[in-house]
Design an enzyme around this catalytic site. Sequence first.
Site, PDB file in Angstrom:
ATOM      1  N   ASN A   1       6.817 -15.796   1.147  1.00  0.00           N
ATOM      2  CA  ASN A   1       7.075 -14.362   1.325  1.00  0.00           C
ATOM      3  C   ASN A   1       7.544 -14.084   2.748  1.00  0.00           C
ATOM      4  O   ASN A   1       7.053 -14.675   3.705  1.00  0.00           O
ATOM      5  CB  ASN A   1       5.772 -13.591   1.010  1.00  0.00           C
ATOM      6  CG  ASN A   1       5.839 -12.117   1.380  1.00  0.00           C
ATOM      7  OD1 ASN A   1       5.054 -11.643   2.198  1.00  0.00           O
ATOM      8  ND2 ASN A   1       6.762 -11.384   0.801  1.00  0.00           N
TER       9      ASN A   1
ATOM     10  N   ASP B   1      11.057 -11.509   4.272  1.00  0.00           N
ATOM     11  CA  ASP B   1      12.474 -11.319   4.594  1.00  0.00           C
ATOM     12  C   ASP B   1      13.459 -11.717   3.499  1.00  0.00           C
ATOM     13  O   ASP B   1      14.632 -11.945   3.805  1.00  0.00           O
ATOM     14  CB  ASP B   1      12.852 -12.059   5.886  1.00  0.00           C
ATOM     15  CG  ASP B   1      12.137 -11.494   7.103  1.00  0.00           C
ATOM     16  OD1 ASP B   1      11.491 -10.440   6.969  1.00  0.00           O
ATOM     17  OD2 ASP B   1      12.218 -12.114   8.177  1.00  0.00           O
TER      18      ASP B   1
ATOM     19  N   CYS C   1      -3.342  -8.331   5.924  1.00  0.00           N
ATOM     20  CA  CYS C   1      -3.054  -6.958   6.366  1.00  0.00           C
ATOM     21  C   CYS C   1      -3.252  -6.848   7.876  1.00  0.00           C
ATOM     22  O   CYS C   1      -4.319  -7.170   8.396  1.00  0.00           O
ATOM     23  CB  CYS C   1      -3.963  -5.968   5.634  1.00  0.00           C
ATOM     24  SG  CYS C   1      -3.690  -4.284   6.201  1.00  0.00           S
TER      25      CYS C   1
ATOM     26  N   ALA D   1       0.837  -1.197   0.000  1.00  0.00           N
ATOM     27  CA  ALA D   1       0.000   0.000   0.000  1.00  0.00           C
ATOM     28  C   ALA D   1       0.873   1.249   0.000  1.00  0.00           C
ATOM     29  O   ALA D   1       1.845   1.333   0.746  1.00  0.00           O
ATOM     30  CB  ALA D   1      -0.908  -0.018   1.230  1.00  0.00           C
TER      31      ALA D   1
END
Length: 321
Positions: free
Chosen positions: A206, A208, A106, A24
Amino acid sequence: MEKFHPIKIGTLSLKNNLIAAPMAGLSALPYRVLAMEMGCALAMSEMVSAEGTIRAGEKTKRYFKNDESVRPFGLQVFGANPESIGKSIEMLSSEPVDLFDINMGCPVHKVCKKGAGAALMKNPELVSKIVAAARKATEKPLTIKIRAGWNSKSINCIEIAKIAESCGADAVAIHARTREQEFSGKADWSHIAAVKSALKIPVIGNGDIKSRHDALEMIEQTRCDAIMIGRAAIGNPWIFRAILDSDFSEPGRKERLLTATRHLEMLREFLGEHSAALAMRSIISWYTKGIPGVKEFMRNIQRSKGTAEMKSLIDQFAANI
Ligand SMILES: Cc1cc2nc3c(=O)[nH]c(=O)nc-3n(C[C@H](O)[C@H](O)[C@H](O)COP(=O)(O)O)c2cc1C
């Protein structure tokens, strides 16, 4: 086995298994243009409210605006109402979108308090309704992006991923942290491995990845089908090339600043003067990290009056290094 290879998500063929994460405020069109130029196979939009797309105000439309040069394009929607998610995806199916993703990760309070984002991890029944509604709404590839769980006591990524698979999702992306962790601590890649072992559809790992070494490690440790990169690509679109090509040498300072200028110009064209200046105030710091004199440069950027002044500050900074 070669770690970086073409993959298929549903009917969508990707030239490799590197995906630019939805972020975002950051993954607007200019970011996606640069990420795709540097070799990633799919660049995701930032999350867009399902309800917002139904109302389709001009501001929301901007989020899913894309360019033919940036295909394939993945659009992420968020919400907690299966009907709205279905309706919004159905409406957006006529747009040049190649894949739909539903945000289930989120951590932001404003999103979770409405039952959306990572709060969906606490509501498997609603997940099944949402994925089923989205599946009914489009024949285009459909993915979900989840976390490991809500907190360390409720790790349920396997359960949620299996529900998504059984309701017709074509892949699952997992950020291997809990909602409670937000972005702190380390991503625990064992959750990616566990989800991969449990599913038949592709799993996108997903969390790091900052280098080619990390990318290879994640694939090795988890056997995930694709990897998704977020923060390490901010102001650093070269990460995709660096991951794909072991001989790639990092861009010099001048090249970084030239790309920052391109990013700024694309932002101005895409968002307009005011929003572009606002967005670039933070993005520029990622392009200039570690360059001597950056503190003073950033002070001047923060005081600058608009994108034209920012551009000349970047030019001056480049001329003096
Ligand atoms: C500023 C910012 C905005 C983000 N926005 C979104 C978003 O809109 N949708 C989403 O699914 N994840 C979002 N994320 C999470 C990333 O997609 C990714 O899962 C997370 O950063 C972990 O990956 P990384 O370690 O490669 O950054 C955001 C992350 C950051 C830092």
